[in-house]
Design an enzyme around this catalytic site. Structure first.
Site, PDB file in Angstrom:
ATOM      1  N   ASN A 478     -18.651  24.409  33.524  1.00 15.63           N
ATOM      2  CA  ASN A 478     -17.243  24.502  33.138  1.00 15.63           C
ATOM      3  C   ASN A 478     -16.652  25.879  33.424  1.00 15.63           C
ATOM      4  O   ASN A 478     -17.158  26.874  32.896  1.00 15.63           O
ATOM      5  CB  ASN A 478     -17.134  24.196  31.635  1.00 15.63           C
ATOM      6  N   GLU A 479     -15.625  25.902  34.243  1.00 16.57           N
ATOM      7  CA  GLU A 479     -14.810  27.112  34.467  1.00 16.57           C
ATOM      8  C   GLU A 479     -15.611  28.307  34.960  1.00 16.57           C
ATOM      9  O   GLU A 479     -15.219  29.443  34.759  1.00 16.57           O
ATOM     10  CB  GLU A 479     -14.067  27.502  33.179  1.00 16.57           C
ATOM     11  N   ILE A 480     -16.756  28.037  35.625  1.00 15.48           N
ATOM     12  CA  ILE A 480     -17.584  29.186  36.014  1.00 15.48           C
ATOM     13  C   ILE A 480     -16.962  29.907  37.212  1.00 15.48           C
ATOM     14  O   ILE A 480     -16.888  31.130  37.232  1.00 15.48           O
ATOM     15  CB  ILE A 480     -19.024  28.741  36.343  1.00 15.48           C
ATOM     16  N   ASP A 561      -6.708  24.546  36.279  1.00 13.27           N
ATOM     17  CA  ASP A 561      -7.046  24.663  34.863  1.00 13.27           C
ATOM     18  C   ASP A 561      -6.000  25.637  34.345  1.00 13.27           C
ATOM     19  O   ASP A 561      -5.881  26.746  34.865  1.00 13.27           O
ATOM     20  CB  ASP A 561      -8.479  25.231  34.822  1.00 13.27           C
TER      21      ASP A 561
END
Ligand SMILES: *[C@@H]1O[C@H](CO)[C@@H](O)[C@H](O)[C@H]1NC(C)=O
Ligand SMILES: *[C@@H]1O[C@H](CO)[C@@H](O)[C@H](O)[C@H]1NC(C)=O
Ligand SMILES: *[C@@H]1O[C@H](CO)[C@@H](O)[C@H](O)[C@H]1NC(C)=O
Ligand SMILES: *[C@@H]1O[C@H](CO)[C@@H](O)[C@H](O)[C@H]1NC(C)=O
Ligand SMILES: *[C@@H]1O[C@H](CO)[C@@H](O)[C@H](O)[C@H]1NC(C)=O
Ligand SMILES: *[C@@H]1O[C@H](CO)[C@@H](O)[C@H](O)[C@H]1NC(C)=O
Length: 931
Positions: A478-480, A561
């Protein structure tokens, strides 16, 4: 209905025990106790379970109430031991005896008959241990004991070890307990911005003792049934004219017969008719797996489609391993389906550019070769304690997903890999599950030991769920890429190369090949949000070259995002990201009064009470060693401002009524903001960015607290879930108002797969419901034709050009009606949608009391709402506690004299039907009154 490997083995052993010669003991049938130094005595325990649940059942702790998130810290900060009673009737002379654990959470030390067996440290792996020797020497009946270490203490020890890696604190998002990246355990167990930090420990999944009486006996541990089009490669569009291939692989304990063969049979799940059966002699045995491949040349299975795109056709696949005897040595049945699902991240082609699509790369899903618009939200763990996530609970949640026209959920990391039964429910309902590996908002260790641990977790879970047609994608974490890496690049660019290297080592060089080796049917992306890849070369040490921030203006590449808590710009379209797909966006709101009442004391029912504030985890604490949230009031302030800027500010005399009105007002703001954003993203399907997905943050809650959820803990819908249900309909009419320039545009947006014709009525009325003269210069009716997966602008003006003498006393009502076909359906159906626009924000409207009237007809089981004397905005039906369900429609506009019939779907009722008497109705007007 579901058939697990365990039941397959059990069933098979009861039917043909002579050939199987194996005994499977489900350890949930033993008498378990829980003990720990912190407790001083033992309590009865469940299995599967977690310590909190058993302490609660034993009355040692109360329900998760008030500030228990902090008060119960003594539980995760101590060790807990699960001990079985004496396990009777095991065969001491068995050929071999195994312990099989489907899930241990997380750090354990296991003893059998008083002897150390092993330690484990990964919640997401299946573990097997040979205890034959221990059993042979055991005096009497053995006892199994599992000592669960304190995860918060253990990861602190790891962090303090000078050999452990250190990263910049800016990349390591910390909520309550620190150092979560040193454990392979649900990361949100240590707190998240929507959840508490209970950090539970315990055997969260079933466990078994398996005994073999002779060789040539097989116990099924896991399966990998991969169904794809011949020649399919994960990152390329499958050729839909190719036959289906099934690659069936079984992981087992025990030993295979000599010259094993495999029998694969597909049966129609509804009719039971046999689709295909194949006997495969050419099987491959590697380690403890046996694999056979069959090409289904001669059959045309019915395809599986997502919600509102066709039927969810399902088949049972039975795979048996055979030796020379008549009976199979093992047999497994799972339910599956035939579909291809492909994440297209390929470069935009010249042909696409000729259609008006901006250059760059695609980023959208294709089901059975068709582009579609992904509509949905993000799924977080539905409970702090997985053992109490029941099938009934998930079925209720998914009922709300289906009612809300949501065809895709992103199963966010870092909760846990979902149980099979949850994928089964999604298979039945046509809900695609974008699935992820459990890594989030941090860098993780990449030493060899850690990578080996991750590899086992990845392989086990990819294989376990691969047969589910609802499985849509594997994402690394996630969101790395778009948060962790961009953060280090910003705050310490010198450090960036090390971070990128570690990122690629874990998510690209390690995980990507493991995914490709175990599935050909599912695409892989290393990060939930990304600008996509530049190239893929599977033989290179780094098989995927990511684009990162190497982007050209005017080009679009990946998914977006987006969060912005400055409520000044919540309705400013130019603040929203333009991209190919929106996988996260949102804003928090308060749950309803009824939900708060489940969890806090009456004296805490104030907007900014300490308890309410401390359950707002939006901002992580500065110093994770303390329980005090530095910025906890910031989140409360943001919600307050969102209300104050745009809505009438509640000011009720009764303090509980005022609290309730405030909670509701934060939900109005949240819901309008998501409506605005979702309509913007959906309109993008007909814009150069060719936007093909909107998954808002977040579907449901893990507890009762302020959060981004559209469904509160316990199942009550917020205003948002109704708004999303409305705006996710296949064909909608949407006003777009630039409040700075005054430009107003009206669009029809359709995600049907063929063009459709229809009509939109546009009617200006004042709040008394009287038509505004000359319809304020707006045409009364406009016909339109909208293309497949496209949009059409039907009207544009500037509000200054409208002949409105009182803009505060005016509302434009938009009503769409059209005819068309849902994808893969011959049936022509009518589509209708209503929307509205006001030329000022709600707080500035000259609202009048609509004099709402509510009645209930016990025969039709429908409520009727009528506005007697004025336009009712955000007409809101509310139901009491004791019942869970949802109205057909809510938060809608009613014109004076208009009567609306509304049903309610009851999901749970503890009131014996009495709840209907306590249903109330209100509207925006009620936010302005003192009572
Ligand atoms: C257990 O005993 C210790 C020491 O006697 C005491 O401090 C602690 O409060 C006890 N814990 C419980 C849960 O009773
Ligand atoms: C706590 O549990 C861990 C993991 O099982 C174990 O290594 C450790 O020895 C335990 N400590 C105590 C005091 O039981
Ligand atoms: C499919 O499998 C399930 C579980 O094994 C079983 O209950 C069901 O009867 C099967 N259906 C058919 C049509 O074989
Ligand atoms: C047996 O299967 C393997 C792997 O699927 C394949 O490479 C090989 O060609 C097959 N051999 C025969 C004789 O079909
Ligand atoms: C896609 O486009 C990029 C430029 O953005 C180029 O470097 C790359 O080689 C292209 N990939 C393929 C597979 O054509
Ligand atoms: C809650 O507290 C915040 C922070 O102090 C403040 O900005 C906000 O106005 C308060 N909200 C309400 C409704 O009182």
């Amino acid at each position: 209905m579901r058939f697990t490997a365990k039941t397959a083995a059990l069933l098979a052993s009861s039917v043909v025990s002579t050939t199987l010669a194996q005994h499977v003991r489900d350890l949930s049938s033993e008498k378990w106790t829980l003990s720990g130094k912190a407790l001083n005595h033992t309590v009865p325990a469940g299995f599967p379970s977690q310590a909190h649940l058993d302490l609660f059942k034993a009355g040692v702790i109360g329900e998760l109430h008030g500030l228990n998130d902090f008060d119960l810290r003594w539980i995760p900060e101590s060790n807990w031991t699960y001990t079985s009673g004496a396990i009777k009737d095991l065969q001491k002379d068995a050929k071999s005896t195994w312990l099989v654990f489907d899930g241990l959470d997380t750090f354990t030390s296991i003893e059998f008959c008083g002897e150390f067996v092993a330690s484990t440290n990964n919640q997401f792996r299946q573990y097997t241990f040979d205890v034959s020797k221990i059993l042979e020497h055991c005096h009497g009946d053995p006892v199994l004991s599992i000592n669960f270490g304190s995860a918060p203490n253990i990861v602190n020890d790891i962090a303090n070890d000078p050999r452990s890696p250190v990263w910049d604190h800016s990349t390591q998002l910390n909520y309550e307990y620190p150092n979560r990246w040193f454990m392979r355990k649900e990361q949100s167990d240590f707190g998240w911005d929507w959840g508490p930090a209970f950090a539970p420990a315990g055997p969260w999944k079933p466990a078994y003792i398996v005994q073999f009486e002779k060789t040539e006996s097989v116990y099924v541990l896991n399966t990998d049934f991969d169904i794809y089009r011949k020649g399919q490669i994960n990152h390329l569009p499958p050729d839909q004219s190719q036959p289906w291939v099934v690659n069936a692989s079984i992981d087992f304990l025990g030993s295979l017969p000599r010259n094993p063969s495999m029998f694969i049979e597909f049966k129609d799940f509804k009719s039971g008719g046999i689709l295909s059966s194949k006997l495969i002699h050419n099987v491959t045995v590697s380690g403890n797996s046996i694999t056979g491949v069959a090409v289904l040349n001669d059959v045309t299975p019915k395809l599986w489609w997502p919600l509102e795109m066709g039927e969810q056709n399902l088949y049972n696949i039975t795979v048996s391993i055979r030796g020379s005897g008549k009976e199979p040595v093992a047999s497994v049945t799972k339910r599956t389906g035939f579909r291809t699902i492909f994440l297209n991240q390929r470069n935009i082609t010249d042909a696409q550019i000729a259609q008006g699509i901006a250059p760059g790369a695609n980023w959208h899903f294709e089901i059975n070769g068709h582009e579609f618009y992904a509509k949905g939200s993000n799924l977080i763990p539905p409970d702090v304690f997985w053992p109490r996530v029941t099938e009934a609970k998930m079925a209720r949640l998914f009922e709300a997903v289906v009612a809300g026209h949501q065809n895709m959920l992103r199963v966010w990391s870092s909760g846990a890999y979902l149980h099979d039964f949850i994928y089964d429910l999604a298979d039945e309902r046509g809900i695609l599950l974008w699935s992820e590996f459990q890594f989030s908002d941090a860098m993780y260790p990449v030493d060899d030991v850690s990578l080996e641990n991750v590899a086992a977790e990845v392989v086990y879970n990819v294989r376990r769920v691969n047969h589910h047609p609802s499985l849509a994608l594997w994402a690394g974490g996630n969101e790395i890429e778009t948060l962790t890496l961009t953060t280090i690049n910003r705050v310490a660019p010198d450090e960036y190369p090390r971070y990128e290297e570690e990122y690629e080592k874990l998510y690209i060089s390690l995980i990507m090949p493991l995914v490709y080796q175990n599935t050909r049917s599912i695409s892989y992306t290393p990060s939930s949000t990304t600008e996509g890849y530049i190239s893929i070369d599977l033989s290179a040490p780094l098989p995927m070259v990511e684009r990162y921030e190497d982007v050209e203006p005017g080009h679009y590449y990946g998914d977006t995002d987006f969060y912005n808590y400055d409520t000044m710009i919540s309705f400013n379209y130019s603040a929203y990201p333009v991209g190919r797909f929106a996988n996260e966006f949102g804003f928090h709101s308060m749950p309803s009064l009824q939900t708060w009442q489940q969890a806090v004391d009456p004296e805490d029912l104030h907007f900014n009470s300490t308890t309410v504030m401390l359950r707002n985890h939006h901002y992580p604490p500065a110093d994770t060693a303390t329980d005090n949230f530095r910025n906890t009031s910031l989140g409360m302030g943001e919600m307050t401002l969102g209300v104050q800027r745009y809505y009438p500010v509640p000011n009720k005399v009764d303090s509980v009524a005022n609290f309730s009105a405030w909670c509701h007002a934060t939900q109005l703001f949240q819901s309008d903001m998501y409506r605005s954003e979702i309509q913007f993203y959906r309109r993008g399907s007909g814009m150069p960015e060719r936007q093909l997905g909107s998954l808002y943050w977040q579907l449901e809650d893990i507890w009762q607290a302020p959060s981004w959820a559209s469904i509160e803990y316990g199942g009550r819908w917020k205003v948002l879930h109704y708004a999303a249900k409305d705006i996710y309909q296949p064909m909608i009419v949407s006003p777009f108002w630039n409040y700075t320039t005054g430009d107003l545009e009206v669009y029809v947006i359709s995600d049907l797969w063929e063009s459709a014709k229809g009509n939109v009525e546009l009617s200006w009325v004042d709040f008394a419901g009287k038509p505004i003269a000359h319809n304020a210069g707006t045409p009364h009716s406009l016909s339109f034709e909208v293309g497949a997966l496209n949009v059409t602008k039907i009207y544009g003006t500037n509000v200054r050009n409208l002949t409105l003498s009182h803009p505060k006393d005016a509302v434009l009502v938009l009503s769409l009606s059209a005819k068309g076909h849902l994808p893969n359906s011959d049936k022509e159906i009518a589509f209708s949608h209503q929307n509205h626009f006001t030329p000022v924000f709600p707080k500035d409207l000259a609202l009048v009391d609509p004099q709402l009237h509510l009645s209930y007809d016990s025969h039709s089981k429908k409520f009727t709402v009528e506005a007697k004397s004025g336009v009712s905005l955000y007409t809101w039906l509310d139901y009491p506690s004791g019942v869970v369900g949802y109205f057909d429609e809510n938060a809608f506009l009613l014109l004076p004299g208009q009567k609306k019939e509304i049903g309610f779907t009851v999901q749970e009722d503890e009131t014996d039907g009495k709840w209907v008497k306590e249903v109330t109705v209100q509207s925006l007007w009620d936010q302005t009154t003192k009572n």
